[in-house]
Design a protein around this motif. Structure first.
Motif, mmCIF file in Angstrom:
data_model
loop_
_atom_site.group_PDB
_atom_site.id
_atom_site.type_symbol
_atom_site.label_atom_id
_atom_site.label_comp_id
_atom_site.label_asym_id
_atom_site.label_seq_id
_atom_site.Cartn_x
_atom_site.Cartn_y
_atom_site.Cartn_z
ATOM 1 N N SER A 230 37.081 40.913 38.785
ATOM 2 C CA SER A 230 37.694 42.173 39.426
ATOM 3 C C SER A 230 39.128 41.926 39.170
ATOM 4 C CB SER A 230 37.058 42.247 40.822
ATOM 5 O OG SER A 230 37.380 40.853 41.400
ATOM 6 N N THR A 231 39.900 42.727 39.245
ATOM 7 C CA THR A 231 41.558 42.885 39.362
ATOM 8 C C THR A 231 42.034 43.863 40.339
ATOM 9 O OG1 THR A 231 41.584 45.009 38.030
ATOM 10 C CG2 THR A 231 41.400 42.864 36.899
ATOM 11 N N THR A 232 43.059 43.222 40.969
ATOM 12 C CA THR A 232 43.501 43.966 42.176
ATOM 13 C C THR A 232 44.942 43.747 42.220
ATOM 14 O OG1 THR A 232 43.673 41.719 43.323
ATOM 15 C CG2 THR A 232 41.609 43.238 43.540
ATOM 16 N N LEU A 258 51.888 42.391 36.115
ATOM 17 C CA LEU A 258 50.928 41.338 35.432
ATOM 18 C C LEU A 258 50.060 41.894 34.703
ATOM 19 C CD1 LEU A 258 50.519 38.180 35.143
ATOM 20 C CD2 LEU A 258 49.523 38.511 37.061
ATOM 21 N N GLY A 259 50.439 42.087 33.323
ATOM 22 C CA GLY A 259 49.561 42.850 32.545
ATOM 23 C C GLY A 259 49.102 42.112 31.140
ATOM 24 N N ALA A 260 48.766 43.080 30.228
ATOM 25 C CA ALA A 260 48.293 42.418 29.117
ATOM 26 C C ALA A 260 49.413 42.612 28.227
ATOM 27 C CB ALA A 260 47.152 43.135 28.544
ATOM 28 N N SER A 261 50.111 41.435 27.456
ATOM 29 C CA SER A 261 51.108 41.697 26.502
ATOM 30 C C SER A 261 50.382 41.905 24.951
ATOM 31 C CB SER A 261 52.025 40.452 26.479
ATOM 32 O OG SER A 261 51.015 39.258 26.135
ATOM 33 N N GLU A 338 50.442 41.124 45.865
ATOM 34 C CA GLU A 338 49.445 40.224 45.210
ATOM 35 C C GLU A 338 48.740 40.941 44.024
ATOM 36 O OE1 GLU A 338 47.953 38.821 49.471
ATOM 37 O OE2 GLU A 338 47.245 37.430 47.859
ATOM 38 N N GLN A 339 48.689 40.229 43.192
ATOM 39 C CA GLN A 339 47.906 40.829 42.046
ATOM 40 C C GLN A 339 47.171 39.692 41.205
ATOM 41 O OE1 GLN A 339 50.459 42.427 38.878
ATOM 42 N NE2 GLN A 339 48.772 43.565 38.028
ATOM 43 N N VAL A 340 45.951 40.163 40.543
ATOM 44 C CA VAL A 340 44.988 39.201 40.090
ATOM 45 C C VAL A 340 44.683 40.276 38.773
ATOM 46 C CG1 VAL A 340 42.889 38.092 39.951
ATOM 47 C CG2 VAL A 340 43.878 38.349 42.134
ATOM 48 N N ASN A 341 45.018 39.870 37.534
ATOM 49 C CA ASN A 341 44.499 40.344 36.309
ATOM 50 C C ASN A 341 43.936 39.261 35.249
ATOM 51 O OD1 ASN A 341 44.146 42.668 34.941
ATOM 52 N ND2 ASN A 341 46.200 43.145 35.115
ATOM 53 N N TRP A 342 43.260 39.976 34.488
ATOM 54 C CA TRP A 342 42.611 39.108 33.430
ATOM 55 C C TRP A 342 42.894 39.801 31.898
ATOM 56 C CZ3 TRP A 342 39.435 34.913 33.704
ATOM 57 C CH2 TRP A 342 38.868 34.414 34.959
HETATM 58 C C1 LIG Z 1 45.842 44.567 34.536
HETATM 59 O O1 LIG Z 1 46.504 44.799 33.185
HETATM 60 C C2 LIG Z 1 46.234 46.006 32.604
HETATM 61 C C3 LIG Z 1 46.555 45.890 31.174
HETATM 62 O O2 LIG Z 1 48.157 45.786 31.032
HETATM 63 C C4 LIG Z 1 47.058 46.987 33.187
HETATM 64 O O3 LIG Z 1 46.513 48.327 32.488
HETATM 65 C C5 LIG Z 1 46.243 47.075 34.601
HETATM 66 O O4 LIG Z 1 46.908 48.101 35.275
HETATM 67 C C6 LIG Z 1 46.329 45.689 35.322
HETATM 68 N N1 LIG Z 1 45.452 45.925 36.444
HETATM 69 C C7 LIG Z 1 45.995 45.561 37.666
HETATM 70 C C8 LIG Z 1 44.882 45.836 38.690
HETATM 71 O O5 LIG Z 1 47.054 45.374 37.912
#
Ligand SMILES: *[C@@H]1O[C@H](CO)[C@@H](O)[C@H](O)[C@H]1NC(C)=O
Length: 365
Positions: A230-232, A258-261, A338-342
């Motif tokens: 899960s991502t939040t 915090l996202g995917a580069s 607060e953020q969690v991402n994968w």
């Molecule tokens: C996680 O990263 C993706 C890709 O950058 C982004 O689209 C998404 O919004 C992010 N998710 C959260 C919950 O921040």
């Protein structure tokens, strides 16, 4: 003003405490209307409010004897309290506290002392039914009702000396239509966070050490799985709790994300979107698969990894409260995100054992 225990509307501004008390304080003007007070004209002015900082009143304490209210004190949503005005005396005392995130004021009634000199009695009831009722016997006296409007108490004012000469309350004049958090600026920059790899780590999702036990035949070994994480992303600020707002709010400004580069790494950047919701929860599916053809007795080592990121950071902002009557007011306030991402997963199989885990690696199964 000296006529009787009176209720005087602020609309007649020239009557408001007369010229002697004309000095402005934070109770003079704000997002309230139809303000009244009860009592006489003596004593010196007091004003209990922190509305300019987005802080509301969450508690009232009253002391009284058989003749009039002697002292009052107020408590705020930031955990602080006002000074105590008047002088503690008498055999009647009560304190009423309410949680502004789930409760508010539904009624306030007040009485003078019957001679137009002092506040005689106060009655307060919350929406959830908690009550405060402190003061003299007011049988046969006029009752003055406060217009509690939204039920959100922003402050109280009056005049006091050794007793409470008069008391009035300030209520947010209209129900809230929405709250927005604007001009967001984080204390940290994406560059700093990326340089430190703040909260970023490569996680080992799965590991295999497989040998083809056949003496003659080849074997296709498939290493693969689907995993859901899960991502939040959650923005919190105290204004929503203080103003009893539970619906999602919109956030705008230089929003850190915090996202995917690339597909398999994460990094910090400013959001491309100009506005975001205060809370998002999603899930990502991490899928990996690799098939290796193994000769008789051949051994293979496989590993699947993904990057996970966890961030908690503070920001400054301007909170804007939009009222149903069309007016707005704002104040600056700090908040936390607060953020969690994968990232996506990747996997690899090889003949040699993987080197011992680096510090940044973490095994999750
Ligand atoms: C996680 O990263 C993706 C890709 O950058 C982004 O689209 C998404 O919004 C992010 N998710 C959260 C919950 O921040």
């Amino acid at each position: 003003m000296f006529l009787s225990a009176s209720k005087i509307l602020l609309g007649a501004a020239c009557l408001f405490f007369g010229a002697a008390q004309a000095q402005d304080d934070d109770c003079t003007a704000g997002p309230w209307s139809d303000v009244s007070y009860t009592g006489g004209g003596g004593g010196s002015r007091f004003c209990a409010t922190k509305w300019k900082a987005g802080v509301v009143v969450t508690g009232v304490e009253v002391w009284s004897n058989d003749h009039n209210v002697r002292a009052v004190q107020f408590y705020y949503s930031d955990g602080t309290n006002s000074p105590q005005w008047g002088k503690i005396d008498g055999n009647k005392h009560a304190r009423l506290d309410w949680d502004p995130s789930v409760d508010g004021i539904s009624q306030i009634k007040s009485w003078g002392n019957g001679k137009g000199q002092y506040l005689g009695r106060v009655y307060i009831r919350t929406v959830k039914g908690a009550e405060l009722d402190v003061g003299k016997n007011t049988n046969g006296q006029n009752t003055f009702e406060t217009n509690v409007a939204s039920g959100i108490m922003l402050g109280a004012f009056g005049q006091s000396g050794d007793s409470i000469d008069s008391l009035g309350f300030l209520f947010l004049k209209s129900k809230i239509e929405k709250i927005t958090v604007d001009d967001v600026v984080f204390n940290e920059t994406p560059e700093d966070l990326n340089a430190r790899m703040e909260g970023l780590q490569t996680v080992i999702l799965d590991y295999a050490d497989h040998t083809n036990d056949n003496t003659a035949a080849t074997e296709v070994f498939t290493f693969g799985k689907t995993d859901t994480k899960s991502t939040t992303k959650t923005f919190s600020n105290t204004a929503t709790r203080s103003f009893g707002w539970s619906t999602a709010i919109q956030i705008s400004g230089k929003i850190l994300e915090l996202g995917a580069s690339s597909t398999t790494t994460l990094n910090y950047d400013y959001s491309q979107a100009s506005t975001e919701e205060s809370s998002t929860t999603n899930s990502v599916t991490l899928t990996y698969t690799v098939a290796t053809t193994l000769g008789p007795g051949q051994r293979t080592f496989c590993r699947a990894t993904a990057m996970s990121g966890t961030y908690k950071g503070d920001y400054t902002s301007t909170v804007n409260i939009w009222l149903e009557d069309g007016s707005t007011f704002g104040f600056s306030q700090e908040g936390t995100m607060e953020q969690v991402n994968w990232s996506k997963a990747s996997s690899v199989c090889q003949d040699n054992e993987f080197p011992p885990e680096k510090r940044a690696m973490k095994f999750i199964s």
